[in-house]
Design a protein around this motif. Sequence first.
Motif, PDB file in Angstrom:
ATOM      1  N   LEU A  51       0.880  -1.723   0.172  1.00 34.83           N
ATOM      2  CA  LEU A  51      -0.026   0.245   0.371  1.00 34.83           C
ATOM      3  C   LEU A  51       0.634   1.541   0.340  1.00 34.83           C
ATOM      4  O   LEU A  51       1.173   2.505  -0.676  1.00 34.83           O
ATOM      5  N   PHE A  52       1.919   0.655   0.537  1.00 39.10           N
ATOM      6  CA  PHE A  52       2.908   2.380   0.741  1.00 39.10           C
ATOM      7  C   PHE A  52       3.741   2.293  -0.711  1.00 39.10           C
ATOM      8  O   PHE A  52       4.199   3.905  -1.131  1.00 39.10           O
ATOM      9  N   PHE A  53       4.152   1.351  -1.182  1.00 34.66           N
ATOM     10  CA  PHE A  53       4.796   1.781  -2.611  1.00 34.66           C
ATOM     11  C   PHE A  53       3.344   0.380  -3.633  1.00 34.66           C
ATOM     12  O   PHE A  53       4.238  -0.837  -3.506  1.00 34.66           O
ATOM     13  N   ARG A  54       3.006   0.892  -4.226  1.00 42.84           N
ATOM     14  CA  ARG A  54       2.891   0.095  -5.162  1.00 42.84           C
ATOM     15  C   ARG A  54       2.866  -0.709  -6.471  1.00 42.84           C
ATOM     16  O   ARG A  54       2.161  -1.643  -7.001  1.00 42.84           O
ATOM     17  N   GLU A  55       3.794  -0.244  -6.792  1.00 44.37           N
ATOM     18  CA  GLU A  55       4.666  -0.562  -8.096  1.00 44.37           C
ATOM     19  C   GLU A  55       5.046  -1.826  -7.651  1.00 44.37           C
ATOM     20  O   GLU A  55       5.096  -2.670  -8.642  1.00 44.37           O
TER      21      GLU A  55
END
Length: 673
Positions: A229-233
């Motif tokens: 959720l913090f870094f969806r990549e």
Amino acid sequence: MKESDLFRNIIKILSIFIIIILFYLSGKSQNIQYFTIDSIPDEMIPLDKFWKYKPGDDTAWAAFDFPDQSWDTVSTRFKLADKDEEFFPGIAWFRLHIKIDSSLMDKTYPITIDEKGASEIYHNGKLIHKLGEVGTDSIKEKIKNQKNLPFLVSFSNEPHQVIAVRYSNHKAFDSYRKYNANEVGFLLNISTLQMVNTIQIGMMFAGNFMVALLFIFFVLATLHLLLFLFFRENKANLYYSIFSFGFSILMFSIFIEVNALFNPGFITATKFYVSLFFPWFMVPLVGMLYSLFYKRIPIIFWVLCLSAIITTIGFYINVSWKSYLLTINIAIASIEVIRIIIWAIIKKKDGIWIIGSGVLFFITFLAIIVIIVIIMGNTMLKSSSLILIFLAFFLLAIVSIPISMSVYLAIDFAKTNKNLKIQLEQVRLLSAKTLEQEHEKQRILAGQKEKLEIQVKERTIELEHEKEKTEQLLLNTLPLRVVNELKENGYSKPESFDNVSVYFSDIVGFTTASTKLEPAVLIQELNDIFTEFDDIMEKNNCERIKTIGDAYLAVCGMPVKNENHAENLAKAALEIREYLIKRNGNTEINWKIRIGLHSGKVVGGIVGVRKYIYDVFGDTINTTSRMESNSEPMRINVSETTYLLLKDKFSFTTRKPMEIKGKGMMKMFFLEA
């Protein structure tokens, strides 16, 4: 016929009739099958043979000498698939004749029972144990779980013993139809107190072990979900989160299976729904590998998902060949996992040896577990060493992937820190070099102090001017707070700001106008406009970030936090529009702009080492760009987020919700005054 002949014939017929009756009774008496117990070693002896069975209910059937020769002989656990409700109407009696050795007489032994219904257990006609409440219907019946909790039976000094069980399970066929619970009945085991204690300790250890694993995998699932959720990549975190969550569900199903606190109906339902997850067990693992080592998800992944869907449907409708579907599904997934790892090793993908080792260990240990279960079966439970070996392989299979993922993430984090340290070291060396040059100048000046005093003063003044110019250039390029951090620390840490408003504008028709104007005129026009924009932004405590061609990006609320960020930026936008309206009335060249405003979370920091650029990142920037591109000439388009911050202080015109690229339907408003 004579009277004497008639009498003799009657005697013959009666004799033959008596012989037939005696032969029949003798055959009946020999029809009894006994379960023989010569000794009770330190292992579980299942009482699963030679049970007499009769559907219905009659308390007289508990008697020691009740004639049960005409009853059916069954196993106490039978399948409902080939039975009807006449065979098992929900309540029935079971009787077992036992022959015991003289060494077992007048001794007490523990018996355990595993069942999904309610029961009353009689020994030689005497009630010795009740499990739940046996009822003639489902309303009166009360089912209780007593898995592996023992009760005692005291053998008398007779070699012939009888155990009778009154058993009810009125929801058996409902569970079979709803949850595919095909097996019904019970299983009695007789053992020694030492063996029962060992099993109880083992069950307690297994329960605690499963709870610990459940907690660990649930924490891992939550942690990696938050990372996603913090870094969806990085979708590998999402797939690993699903994989860990599935493992936690599996651990929960095993925990309730070995725990006596849960209702058998709840256990049956949970096992059924968890079985629907089995076809998906390997899917997130394959997805994680694709995300780590592939640029895009290949078609085989969707084929695997389709196979999982078909297998799940097969489990749900309980087709007879569902096990074959599951085998094919797991085989496809396992082969694809091995193929990905081999391919990544050949391509020398970064981190493949770490992730690949964990995944291959997992598949290997899982295969060993399956082989152990197939070969050993129930005999494995009779050996503590085999149980320890099984648990060891099970633990290795469980922790292999989490360990490999943790090592991979740790190494990746270490590499990131190393790169940052290299950049910081470059900044430090640059600063040290500058200081060394300054020291050299001081040494030269010290040696020629008298001769060069005037020149030194003049040079000092020049350096001061240059320093002021440099600082002014830095202030024109970087925010004041960032410049101060660079001056004090030699670096500026990236920082996240939760409450920031972003301004983005673009000149309408700039590309067409740029082809018609002389380059010098075009640059002069942009310089005049953007200079005025900068003054307006500075006056309203806003910060210009950068210009890209005719586009102008500014923020308020960073790097210095400002509670009135939205209000200040809105005032600046209105002043910019007013400035252009007045300017267009006094010049031949008219410029019109579209303006977009949005508020939210932004990350800011310096990009580059030799040429510093302060830049901002985050979804808020992208949304502001969408606000600008969906605005109109000389209008200020505001997102709903910014509108809620300003609605009580400014006037707006509400727009119809629009489909925004990458965002879906969004509400927007025109800022009027």
